[in-house]
Motif scaffolding. Structure first.
Motif, mmCIF file in Angstrom:
data_model
loop_
_atom_site.group_PDB
_atom_site.id
_atom_site.type_symbol
_atom_site.label_atom_id
_atom_site.label_comp_id
_atom_site.label_asym_id
_atom_site.label_seq_id
_atom_site.Cartn_x
_atom_site.Cartn_y
_atom_site.Cartn_z
ATOM 1 N N ALA A 54 0.829 -1.212 0.000
ATOM 2 C CA ALA A 54 0.000 0.000 0.000
ATOM 3 C C ALA A 54 0.862 1.261 0.000
ATOM 4 C CB ALA A 54 -0.930 -0.014 1.208
ATOM 5 N N LYS A 55 1.942 1.229 0.757
ATOM 6 C CA LYS A 55 2.844 2.384 0.785
ATOM 7 C C LYS A 55 3.510 2.603 -0.571
ATOM 8 C CE LYS A 55 3.800 2.319 5.750
ATOM 9 N NZ LYS A 55 4.758 1.942 6.823
ATOM 10 N N LYS A 56 3.870 1.511 -1.236
ATOM 11 C CA LYS A 56 4.448 1.614 -2.576
ATOM 12 C C LYS A 56 3.419 2.182 -3.551
ATOM 13 C CE LYS A 56 7.893 0.613 -4.135
ATOM 14 N NZ LYS A 56 9.069 1.421 -4.550
ATOM 15 N N TRP A 57 2.178 1.737 -3.434
ATOM 16 C CA TRP A 57 1.095 2.233 -4.289
ATOM 17 C C TRP A 57 0.922 3.747 -4.097
ATOM 18 C CZ3 TRP A 57 -4.598 0.004 -4.114
ATOM 19 C CH2 TRP A 57 -5.291 0.420 -5.253
ATOM 20 N N GLY A 93 4.730 -6.018 -4.070
ATOM 21 C CA GLY A 93 4.274 -6.686 -2.858
ATOM 22 C C GLY A 93 4.518 -8.181 -2.876
ATOM 23 N N ARG A 94 4.441 -8.794 -4.047
ATOM 24 C CA ARG A 94 4.689 -10.234 -4.134
ATOM 25 C C ARG A 94 6.135 -10.555 -3.782
ATOM 26 N NH1 ARG A 94 3.224 -14.430 -9.112
ATOM 27 N NH2 ARG A 94 3.850 -16.323 -7.972
ATOM 28 N N GLY A 95 7.061 -9.727 -4.244
ATOM 29 C CA GLY A 95 8.465 -9.933 -3.899
ATOM 30 C C GLY A 95 8.704 -9.805 -2.407
ATOM 31 N N VAL A 96 8.056 -8.810 -1.785
ATOM 32 C CA VAL A 96 8.180 -8.614 -0.330
ATOM 33 C C VAL A 96 7.619 -9.826 0.410
ATOM 34 C CG1 VAL A 96 7.377 -7.239 1.632
ATOM 35 C CG2 VAL A 96 8.119 -6.098 -0.474
ATOM 36 N N LEU A 97 6.468 -10.315 -0.056
ATOM 37 C CA LEU A 97 5.830 -11.476 0.576
ATOM 38 C C LEU A 97 6.745 -12.686 0.560
ATOM 39 C CD1 LEU A 97 3.287 -12.977 1.689
ATOM 40 C CD2 LEU A 97 2.690 -13.437 -0.710
#
Length: 347
Positions: free
Chosen positions: A63-66, A286-290
């Motif tokens: 969300a922060k990246k968005w 976000g997928r990479g972070v996950l």
């Protein structure tokens, strides 16, 4: 005296014209702000973004990246105001707020959207696919286009579809290695039909609880365990109370971000386009972070005394087959259609 009277008349007329011009200008500006056809306005647009996850979790970082990407791509025209930790209410409540046209984009699981269009729930059915890539593929098909159109009819607009929430596992107070171990256990689940049906099929007592209340519910003995992706369980510190992790992988889980259709129609077209493009980009991030967090969380759990249990997944799969027969409101042949789409997925 006559000259003064004439001068006063001219002054009054000038003031009246200025006043009417100002009113006309204000009205035009207000109209532009709410017009979906407006493209040239530099008016700053502030949008609320709601989700139940805690600060620092993959969803929060997404969300922060968005927010960062949307503000950058719009040259500061779009401001996303983030509300993590269910600050605006439970997922179910905020989805309802969105359908009413409120200023909010909310992360919503397809299991919640099945309250509006039942077929949406199959995307969160237990063991429906072997990978999240299969699920993401389904969102690119004609079937999903039909689903989105049906949701539009219920006042729901999907902004972005590629948020990977993770693989859901089970964290409990006592060991769970077979479905029979769940008999009588109170397991926290999200408040939706699919999650409740899944854990009732496994023999547990499904206990809907807001994510923000999970830790205290464990502490107070109101529940015996919970299920979620590992970073989410860590985000609410569930591992401090429950010390048995069963790698059930009962759901490969993707989610979506939705807004009310009527709210989307108030936004300029270029703003909607930026929201969609940057939302997709943030989803990839976000997928990479996950993936990074999931690996590190498992190591942290072990270091904190959590016992890891490998399970025979086939036993759990067999127990939940009845779930696919629990939703008579599904379109006839839905399950077979999904299986056919997956079998014919381009390599």
């Amino acid at each position: 005296m006559v000259r003064r009277s004439k001068w006063m008349s001219v002054l009054v007329v000038a003031m009246l014209v200025a006043f009417l011009t100002a009113c006309s200008s204000d009205s035009s500006s207000s109209s532009e702000k709410g017009s979906g056809d407006s493209k040239g306005s530099d008016e700053k647009i502030s949008i609320n973004v709601a989700y139940g996850n805690q600060p620092g979790e993959p969803i929060d970082l997404l969300a922060k990246k968005w927010k960062e990407l949307a503000e950058e791509k719009s040259n500061g025209k779009i401001e996303l105001k983030l509300y993590p930790s269910s600050q605006l209410g439970s997922e179910k409540d905020v989805v309802e707020q969105a359908t009413m046209g409120n200023n909010v984009i909310v992360m919503a699981g397809y299991d919640f959207l099945m309250d509006y269009v039942p077929d949406a729930g199959i995307l969160t059915a237990p063991y429906i696919t072997d990978s999240v890539d299969d699920l993401l593929y389904l969102t690119t098909t004609d079937w999903f286009t039909e689903l989105h159109e049906a949701l539009n009819g219920k006042g729901i607009h999907i902004v972005t579809t590629n948020t990977v929430y993770g693989e859901r596992h089970l964290l409990t107070n006592d060991p769970v290695t077979t479905p029979e171990d769940l008999d009588g256990m109170k397991i926290r689940v999200p408040n939706n039909q699919m999650s409740i049906a899944t854990f009732e099929a496994l023999g547990a007592t499904a206990t809907p609880t807001p994510l923000g209340d999970l830790y205290t519910s464990l502490q107070q003995g109101l529940i015996d365990g919970a299920e979620n992706p590992l970073p989410v369980l860590q985000g609410v510190k569930a591992q401090e109370v429950s010390k048995h992790l069963s790698l059930t992988g009962h759901q490969k889980f993707i989610t979506t971000w939705i807004a009310g259709q009527s709210f989307i129609e108030t936004l300029p077209e270029d703003v909607v386009q930026i929201l969609k493009e940057t939302g997709d980009e943030a989803g990839d991030y976000g997928r990479g972070v996950l993936e990074e967090q999931t690996e590190s969380v498992l190591d942290e759990f072990k270091g904190q005394g959590v016992e890891i249990h490998e399970v025979d997944v086939e036993q759990f799969k067999e127990k939940v087959q009845s779930v696919y027969e629990e939703f008579p409101e599904w379109t006839p042949g839905l399950y077979d259609r999904i299986l056919e789409l997956l079998e014919n997925r381009p390599s």
